[in-house]
Design a protein around this motif. Structure first.
Motif, short mmCIF file in Angstrom:
data_model
loop_
_atom_site.label_atom_id
_atom_site.label_comp_id
_atom_site.label_asym_id
_atom_site.label_seq_id
_atom_site.Cartn_x
_atom_site.Cartn_y
_atom_site.Cartn_z
N VAL A 117 0.83 -1.20 0.00
CA VAL A 117 0.00 0.00 0.00
C VAL A 117 0.88 1.26 0.00
O VAL A 117 0.68 2.17 -0.81
CB VAL A 117 -0.94 0.01 1.22
CG1 VAL A 117 -1.65 1.35 1.34
CG2 VAL A 117 -1.95 -1.12 1.11
N ILE A 118 1.86 1.28 0.88
CA ILE A 118 2.67 2.49 1.03
C ILE A 118 3.47 2.76 -0.25
O ILE A 118 3.60 3.89 -0.70
CB ILE A 118 3.56 2.38 2.29
CG1 ILE A 118 2.66 2.43 3.53
CG2 ILE A 118 4.60 3.49 2.33
CD1 ILE A 118 3.31 1.98 4.82
N GLU A 119 3.95 1.69 -0.87
CA GLU A 119 4.75 1.88 -2.09
C GLU A 119 3.90 2.25 -3.30
O GLU A 119 4.35 2.98 -4.18
CB GLU A 119 5.53 0.60 -2.42
CG GLU A 119 6.87 0.52 -1.69
CD GLU A 119 7.48 -0.87 -1.76
OE1 GLU A 119 7.19 -1.59 -2.74
OE2 GLU A 119 8.23 -1.23 -0.84
N ASN A 120 2.69 1.73 -3.38
CA ASN A 120 1.93 1.87 -4.63
C ASN A 120 0.79 2.86 -4.61
O ASN A 120 0.12 3.06 -5.61
CB ASN A 120 1.37 0.51 -5.05
CG ASN A 120 2.48 -0.46 -5.36
OD1 ASN A 120 3.42 -0.13 -6.07
ND2 ASN A 120 2.41 -1.64 -4.79
N ILE A 121 0.55 3.48 -3.46
CA ILE A 121 -0.67 4.27 -3.37
C ILE A 121 -0.67 5.43 -4.37
O ILE A 121 -1.69 5.70 -5.01
CB ILE A 121 -0.92 4.74 -1.92
CG1 ILE A 121 -2.38 5.12 -1.76
CG2 ILE A 121 0.00 5.89 -1.53
CD1 ILE A 121 -2.92 4.87 -0.40
N LEU A 135 -7.82 -0.79 -4.79
CA LEU A 135 -8.65 -0.82 -3.58
C LEU A 135 -9.27 -2.20 -3.38
O LEU A 135 -9.39 -2.69 -2.26
CB LEU A 135 -9.73 0.26 -3.64
CG LEU A 135 -9.21 1.70 -3.66
CD1 LEU A 135 -10.38 2.69 -3.73
CD2 LEU A 135 -8.35 2.00 -2.44
N ARG A 136 -9.65 -2.80 -4.48
CA ARG A 136 -10.24 -4.14 -4.40
C ARG A 136 -9.21 -5.13 -3.83
O ARG A 136 -9.55 -5.99 -3.01
CB ARG A 136 -10.71 -4.56 -5.80
CG ARG A 136 -11.34 -5.92 -5.90
CD ARG A 136 -12.74 -5.95 -5.30
NE ARG A 136 -13.19 -7.33 -5.10
CZ ARG A 136 -12.98 -8.04 -3.99
NH1 ARG A 136 -12.36 -7.49 -2.97
NH2 ARG A 136 -13.40 -9.27 -3.89
N THR A 137 -7.96 -4.99 -4.27
CA THR A 137 -6.90 -5.87 -3.75
C THR A 137 -6.71 -5.67 -2.26
O THR A 137 -6.59 -6.63 -1.50
CB THR A 137 -5.56 -5.56 -4.46
OG1 THR A 137 -5.79 -5.59 -5.86
CG2 THR A 137 -4.50 -6.56 -4.10
N ILE A 138 -6.70 -4.41 -1.84
CA ILE A 138 -6.53 -4.15 -0.41
C ILE A 138 -7.65 -4.80 0.38
O ILE A 138 -7.44 -5.46 1.40
CB ILE A 138 -6.51 -2.63 -0.13
CG1 ILE A 138 -5.31 -1.99 -0.82
CG2 ILE A 138 -6.47 -2.35 1.36
CD1 ILE A 138 -5.26 -0.48 -0.68
N GLN A 143 -9.25 -9.00 4.18
CA GLN A 143 -10.14 -10.08 4.61
C GLN A 143 -9.37 -11.37 4.80
O GLN A 143 -9.67 -12.15 5.72
CB GLN A 143 -11.28 -10.24 3.60
CG GLN A 143 -12.20 -9.02 3.67
CD GLN A 143 -13.42 -9.13 2.78
OE1 GLN A 143 -13.51 -10.02 1.95
NE2 GLN A 143 -14.35 -8.22 2.97
N ALA A 144 -8.35 -11.58 3.97
CA ALA A 144 -7.52 -12.77 4.14
C ALA A 144 -6.78 -12.71 5.49
O ALA A 144 -6.61 -13.72 6.16
CB ALA A 144 -6.52 -12.89 2.99
N ILE A 145 -6.36 -11.50 5.86
CA ILE A 145 -5.66 -11.34 7.15
C ILE A 145 -6.60 -11.66 8.31
O ILE A 145 -6.25 -12.38 9.25
CB ILE A 145 -5.10 -9.91 7.26
CG1 ILE A 145 -3.88 -9.76 6.34
CG2 ILE A 145 -4.73 -9.58 8.70
CD1 ILE A 145 -3.46 -8.34 6.08
#
Lengths: 318, 493
Positions: A117-121, A135-138, A143-145
């Motif tokens: 997130v921090i690298e690609n935002i 955003l969908r990936t996040i 949810q996996a976490i």
């Protein structure tokens, strides 16, 4: 469990939930606006700022509330304490202080997600399509976490506190998301065209909470205001409904010592929900907004009760 | 890429490849496996290792002007290999040394026989920055003060291993030893089938057992006491707490109650602590006893320890044997207490306090290494051959002002291991830090943490100063008798 670590793990969980709801909200909201061609940029996007009461903060920095500016403010602006990137910095910081209680494999997932997130935002904001995918990936990795924690961690005190942080934040986000899409959009614009697409707004509220499909399955009526509000606020089976979160929060707290203050604060909210008339509220944006505001204030009391009961300030001796 | 090693040259003793470009027996299988990799393959493995380290969050913290920065732990993927037969000798030497050092510390704080007999000068102890008179008369469990020791070993040109330093205070690095192995298993699993590499992760259960042996309590509550999230070794504190099932605590999480016991501040109540593995220096442990301004410690902790209500590892005061001048007496200490000859040699050491030795050091600064007696992390030292005349002049001044605080040693040409560099595989200098545990038993890590100076020709291996690390393999050679585990697997197949 150490009170200091308990507080960290509780906040870690709140930030997870907040981040997940925010990314879903932004995606659902931009989706809704594509179906509202007559709503201008400002009226369409400003509600996402207003939901956190950040109107002034935003207009100090940005000239207009268009998609680009609002999305940047919400996602990538490091000077906005509520931005997504700052949520991930907070996750990183909290994770550091409770690393020893988080299962290693889940730690790796969280750590990788923070880095991603921090690298690609910034680059993800280059186009709406990239942003949506990002955003969908996040959302799915968060949810996996949650699932990894559920399956790998003993359901002990630390886990209970994580669940409590999650339910509290989730209920709060549910009330805010209903607020932003149902009351604020209509409050700023009561033009007939807008009123004509009532149903669409309620669909979007459901989508923002990933509850559209469940609504169709369980309510079996066309989407409408009173049913949507009842489903999202009172349903006891929908994980993101306000009552569901409150009930589960209450169960968690009952497993802890000295739950009285927290349970009293939860009870106040439960009473408020029981006595509400959703048929009336669905037709009264101002009344609904006030009602949701009261829920948010009530939730602040719950949060304060948890902090004072379980995370007392560190003293020199006992 | 076959023939990778024929052009490999080292100006020093190389651990893997001999002077003729032939792999040493214990390294043969690894060298052959590397021959099957193209340069691109090597780069891919290197990248994979970097990614694994990022993902696993293996970091260390560097203090800088801009605040503390988390850096990814630097690992070079070419391992350092030690023949198992040689290692068993080293292991015995390390155990011998720690046993003697613990007898010494216990003597210093109790009978002081060694001082009375003038084997070690009394003035030296009384002037040591790490001598804690508050600890006199204490008898910790098993009379052991330094429970965890991180000895630094180096090898010189002729292949002799020397002890360079005994780190008896809060030595760090063992978590990286274990994580290096985890990363290597992820990025080159094939090679583990080829070479018979002894595992390293038994350290954490040894540590757990050792800490439990310090208390009479069954199933004791253990804590790792960290200075906090910004400490350079916080990663390690977290790692060890996790591995031994201890609570990771900061000073503010603990308090000494009216009954004199130490408790953790838990959610809703308190919990008694039996053993504290502290990673906080002596002087910050207890504001009542040492540095009154310390916020990292626990008020009343030393009193609780003295009255036997909590065990602390390493015991406060154990650092007295960590003084580099006292280091020079360790061979005598071993002879005195154990009546044995030291199995691992000391580096010849000139004590600046002694006028003749001081003059020798001052006359030979360009060729010697000079170290302050009580620093760690490579700070405050002078490496003669790599220093400027100005630095030498400064050091001469320091020595004259405080001779007790300095020692000189010949500059050893540390041994090398092939290491990936920008262009190729080149020789880089290394040392080795094995970890030795003593409680009711005594045990040594299998190998240890190999640190490598990544800059060509450099002898500084500290990670805070541009050093890296390598996985360390203790390997049985083919001509040596096969280990029982490999025989078993052959029978099964």
């Amino acid at each position: 469990m150490l009170a200091r670590v308990a507080e960290n793990i509780y906040w870690l969980s709140r930030y997870f939930e907040r981040a997940e709801n925010n990314v879903r909200l932004i995606n659902a909201h931009s989706n809704l606006l594509m179906d509202l061609p007559l709503v201008d940029d400002h009226d369409g996007w400003m509600p996402l700022i207003s939901i956190n009461g950040q109107d002034d903060e935003f207009s100090e920095k940005y000239l207009s509330a268009n998609e680009q500016n609002v999305v940047h403010f919400l996602l990538a602006d490091k000077s906005n304490s509520s931005s997504l990137i700052n949520a991930f910095f907070a996750i990183k910081g909290n994770l550091r202080s409770c690393r020893d209680v988080v299962p290693k494999n889940v730690f790796e997932d969280i750590n990788s997600l923070c880095r991603m997130v921090i690298e690609n935002i910034d680059s993800s904001l280059s186009s709406p399509s990239q942003r949506q995918a990002f955003l969908r990936t996040i959302e799915s990795r968060l949810q996996a976490i949650a699932s990894g924690l559920n399956c790998n961690m003993c359901h002990d005190l630390g886990y209970l506190l994580m669940r409590m942080g999650c339910y509290l934040e989730r209920a709060d986000m549910t009330s805010r998301i209903i607020d932003v899409q149902s009351t604020r959009l209509s409050a700023v614009n009561t033009a007939p065209e807008i009123m004509a697409i009532q149903a669409q707004r309620w669909v979007s509220v459901l989508r923002s909470l990933a509850a559209n499909q469940m609504f169709r399955q369980h309510v079996r009526r066309p989407v409408n205001g009173p049913d949507t509000l009842t489903f999202l606020l009172l349903n006891t089976r929908l994980p993101r409904s306000y009552s569901f979160c409150l009930d589960h929060l209450e169960q968690c707290v009952k497993a802890l010592k000295n739950p009285e203050h927290v349970i009293a604060a939860i009870g106040t909210l439960q009473d408020k929900l029981k006595s509400a008339n959703f048929t009336t509220l669905a037709r009264d944006p101002v009344g609904l907004h006030d009602f949701l505001d009261e829920l948010q204030l009530g939730m602040l009391n719950v949060s304060a009760a948890i902090s004072t009961t379980y995370f007392p300030p560190l003293q020199d001796s006992e | 890429m076959p023939g990778r090693w024929t052009n490999y040259k080292s100006a020093s003793f190389d651990e893997l490849i001999d002077n003729n470009g032939t792999p040493r027996p214990a390294a043969e299988k690894l060298a052959r496996w590397f021959d099957t990799l193209s340069t691109e393959d090597l780069e891919l493995r290197e990248t994979a290792a970097k990614l694994a380290i990022q993902q696993m969050g293996i970091t260390f913290t560097v203090y800088s002007d801009k605040g503390n920065i988390d850096r990814e732990w630097p690992l070079d993927i070419i391992p350092r290999i030690i023949d198992a037969q040689e290692w068993s000798g080293v292991e015995n030497g390390l155990k011998q040394r720690l046993k003697a050092l613990n007898l010494f510390i216990d003597d210093i704080y109790n009978d002081q026989r060694i001082l009375n007999e003038n084997i070690v000068p009394r003035a030296l102890i009384e002037s040591s920055a790490n001598f804690r008179s508050e600890c006199k008369g204490i008898k910790p469990a098993h009379n052991v003060w330094a429970n965890i020791c991180g000895t630094d070993l180096v090898r010189s040109e002729d292949g002799t291993l020397y002890v360079l330093e005994d780190n008896l205070r809060v030595p760090s690095g063992v978590s990286y030893m274990i994580e290096n192995r985890e990363v290597m298993k992820r990025v080159m699993p094939e090679v583990f089938r080829e070479c018979h590499i002894q595992p390293v992760d038994n350290y954490t259960s040894d540590l757990h057992q050792m800490l439990c042996s310090l208390t009479e309590q069954p199933d004791p509550t253990l804590c790792v006491l960290t200075p906090g999230v910004f400490n350079s070794a916080y990663f390690e504190h977290c790692f060890l707490a996790q591995e031994i099932g201890a609570e990771l605590v900061e000073g503010r999480d603990l308090f000494v109650a009216d009954d004199g016991y130490v408790y953790m501040r838990n959610v809703g109540d308190k919990q008694r602590v039996d053993v504290i593995y502290r990673r906080v220096d002596d002087e910050f442990l207890d504001p009542d006893c040492f540095n009154p301004a310390s916020t990292l410690g626990v008020r009343g902790l030393i009193k609780a320890w003295k009255s036997g209500k909590v065990a602390i590892a390493n015991a406060p005061g154990a650092g007295v044997a960590d003084d580099k001048v006292i280091y020079s007496y360790v061979p005598d200490i071993i002879r005195y207490y154990l009546n044995e000859e030291p199995l691992i040699a000391n580096v010849p050491t000139y004590r600046c306090e002694n006028i003749e030795e001081r003059n020798y050091v001052l006359d030979n600064l360009p060729s010697l290494v000079v170290k302050p007696a009580n620093e760690s992390g490579g700070y405050g030292m002078l490496i003669g051959p790599q220093s400027t005349p100005e630095e030498q002049a400064d050091m001469a001044e320091n020595i004259k002002n405080n001779p007790r605080n300095y020692i000189g040693q010949p500059t050893l040409s540390l041994s090398t291991v092939p290491t990936l560099s920008d262009s190729d595989i080149e020789a880089r200098h290394i040392d080795l830090r094995p970890f030795v545990l003593q409680g009711s038993d005594i045990s040594v890590t299998t190998g240890g943490l190999t640190r490598v100076a990544l800059v060509k020709g450099s002898l500084v291996v500290n990670s805070s100063q541009g050093g890296g690390s390598k996985d360390t393999w203790v390997v049985h050679c083919d001509d040596a008798p096969k280990s029982s585990s490999s025989q078993q697997s052959q029978q099964q197949s």
